[in-house]
Design an enzyme around this catalytic site. Structure first.
Site, short mmCIF file in Angstrom:
data_model
loop_
_atom_site.label_atom_id
_atom_site.label_comp_id
_atom_site.label_asym_id
_atom_site.label_seq_id
_atom_site.Cartn_x
_atom_site.Cartn_y
_atom_site.Cartn_z
N THR A 35 0.82 -1.21 0.00
CA THR A 35 0.00 0.00 0.00
C THR A 35 0.85 1.26 0.00
O THR A 35 0.36 2.33 -0.35
CB THR A 35 -0.92 0.02 1.23
OG1 THR A 35 -0.13 -0.20 2.40
CG2 THR A 35 -1.99 -1.06 1.13
N SER A 67 31.95 -4.65 6.49
CA SER A 67 30.79 -5.35 7.05
C SER A 67 31.24 -6.63 7.73
O SER A 67 31.97 -7.44 7.14
CB SER A 67 29.79 -5.68 5.94
OG SER A 67 28.85 -6.63 6.38
N GLY A 121 17.39 -10.70 3.46
CA GLY A 121 16.51 -11.48 2.60
C GLY A 121 15.32 -12.09 3.30
O GLY A 121 14.61 -12.89 2.71
N ALA A 122 15.06 -11.70 4.55
CA ALA A 122 13.98 -12.30 5.33
C ALA A 122 12.71 -11.46 5.32
O ALA A 122 11.76 -11.77 6.04
CB ALA A 122 14.44 -12.54 6.77
N GLU A 162 17.96 4.13 -1.91
CA GLU A 162 17.55 2.83 -2.41
C GLU A 162 16.87 2.95 -3.77
O GLU A 162 17.07 2.12 -4.65
CB GLU A 162 16.63 2.13 -1.41
CG GLU A 162 16.30 0.71 -1.81
CD GLU A 162 16.01 -0.21 -0.64
OE1 GLU A 162 15.57 -1.35 -0.90
OE2 GLU A 162 16.21 0.19 0.51
N ASP A 174 9.61 1.35 4.89
CA ASP A 174 10.68 0.66 5.61
C ASP A 174 11.62 1.63 6.30
O ASP A 174 11.98 1.46 7.47
CB ASP A 174 11.45 -0.25 4.66
CG ASP A 174 10.62 -1.41 4.15
OD1 ASP A 174 9.53 -1.65 4.71
OD2 ASP A 174 11.06 -2.07 3.19
N TYR A 226 8.48 -6.95 -7.99
CA TYR A 226 8.01 -5.77 -7.25
C TYR A 226 7.71 -4.63 -8.23
O TYR A 226 6.65 -4.00 -8.17
CB TYR A 226 9.09 -5.38 -6.24
CG TYR A 226 8.76 -4.21 -5.34
CD1 TYR A 226 8.35 -4.41 -4.03
CD2 TYR A 226 8.88 -2.90 -5.80
CE1 TYR A 226 8.07 -3.34 -3.19
CE2 TYR A 226 8.61 -1.82 -4.98
CZ TYR A 226 8.20 -2.04 -3.68
OH TYR A 226 7.92 -0.98 -2.86
#
Length: 389
Positions: A35, A67, A121-122, A162, A174, A226
């Site tokens: 949404t 990282s 990736g979760a 992003e 997000d 997406y």
């Protein structure tokens, strides 16, 4: 894992102490999926699982990224950052540096070390947690430092990174959730104007448990699925003569679907519209229930949201469907996929007394189906992004 570990690791990697450590959480979206790019309503909460960025400013233009999970470093020139030039995980923090420089930040280089407990990736927004933690770190080094009012702006710059730098056409949910959620609340967010309302939600106080089930089926939002659905929603909105599908009232859904059918329907448009309009309705219903202290009654709405994502939006997968079926079969109040789908995680609302049986039913169903054992953990609405050292 803690800020102190990130500090120690930074010193080991970069050979000097950091100037600070900033953290941002992953998120679970309780209700309101797909949404956000339709100017609609979402209701996420922050996880206790976080990403930490330890940082120190440089003056030579170099951006050195390390990282702990990737086990390798990237060294870039902040003056040469451009969309599409940085591959892999480094694109996310590099994109944030690029977005902040474009917004006027005088970033002259930095050393960063990244630690995280948000699984990649979760479907729990590991990328947003990394982006927001990086944005706070660079703001702390080169800006006035964030206030509560500045966090949404930093979140929007993280989203721009992003969208424009990494190339994923995500909405704002997000990054806003990672930046702006508060402990013990879900965040009701109007993604059109970013109006935010914190709604108290303490499952344990009501004898409830929220389980997050990571199917360990990784998803890639940038793989095209997406973007195709986003483009379909935008095309359907144009066909209906509205700015976004958020502007189709629930009471007029049938008429809108008939109107699309009269134009030839354009394939999947009616199903996309039906999901977005009914999902916005479900967000408002869940918000009202939580506001009234009746979290139990929200369970069936979570399950209805999953059915809509599975059947109309077609973004579920067999493993996610199995989580929902097994959890409901074991007495859960409600369950749904959370995040972009195609894998990732599901969220399950259950009575505290039934949580162990629900967990066992889900892991047992995965074993019987020959799937990898899922990761299952309890989640509680937690604090958003902040400086931690």
């Amino acid at each position: 894992m803690s800020a102190h570990r990130a500090e120690r690791a930074f010193h080991a990697v970069h050979g000097a102490p950091c100037e600070g450590v900033w953290a941002a959480p992953g998120r679970v979206n309780l209700i309101g999926e797909y949404t956000d790019f339709n100017d609609g309503f979402v209701m996420p909460f922050a996880l206790p699982r976080q990403t930490w960025v330890a940082a120190r400013a440089r003056t030579d233009g170099r951006l050195r990224l390390h990282s702990a999970s990737a086990g390798r470093a990237a060294e870039l020139d902040v003056r040469e950052l451009a969309p599409g030039t940085v591959p892999g995980w480094a694109a996310y923090p590099a994109g944030v540096a690029w977005a902040l420089r474009a917004a006027g930040y005088g970033i002259t280089g930095a050393d960063l070390h990244i630690e995280s407990t948000v699984p990649a990736g979760a479907g729990l927004s590991s990328s947003a947690a990394l982006e927001v933690a990086t944005a706070l770190a660079l703001d702390g080094l080169f800006g006035p430092g964030p206030t509560a009012g500045a966090l949404p702006g930093l979140a929007r710059l993280a989203q721009r990174a992003e969208n424009a730098f990494v190339g994923v056409p995500c909405g704002a949910m997000d990054q806003i959730a990672s930046a702006c959620c508060t402990d013990g609340h879900v965040l009701h967010l109007d993604t059109r104007d970013l109006t935010r309302r914190q709604i108290p939600f303490d499952p344990a106080a009501h004898g409830l448990t929220l389980l997050v089930v990571d199917t360990r089926v990784t998803h890639a939002v940038g793989d095209g699925g997406y973007a195709r659905r986003r483009a379909g929603c935008e095309s359907a909105a144009r066909a209906l003569g509205v700015r976004a599908l958020r502007d189709v009232p629930y009471a007029q859904l049938s008429a809108a679907l008939e109107e699309l059918a009269g134009t030839g329907g354009a394939g999947e448009w009616p199903a996309l519209v039906r999901h977005v309009v009914t999902e916005n309705r479900r967000v408002e219903e869940v918000a009202a229930l939580l506001g009234a202290g009746d979290a139990r009654a929200a369970g069936p709405l979570l399950s209805a949201g999953h059915a809509s994502l599975r059947d109309d939006f077609a973004v579920s997968c067999p493993e996610l469907d199995l989580v929902v079926a097994a959890a409901l079969g074991a007495g859960a109040l409600g369950a749904r996929m959370t995040g972009a789908g195609f894998g990732g995680s599901a969220v399950v609302l259950a009575e505290e007394a039934a949580a162990r049986a629900v967990r066992a039913a889900v892991t047992g169903a995965f074993a019987e189906a020959g799937h990898r054992e899922p990761r299952v953990f309890t989640a509680a609405p937690s604090a958003g992004a902040r400086r931690v050292a």
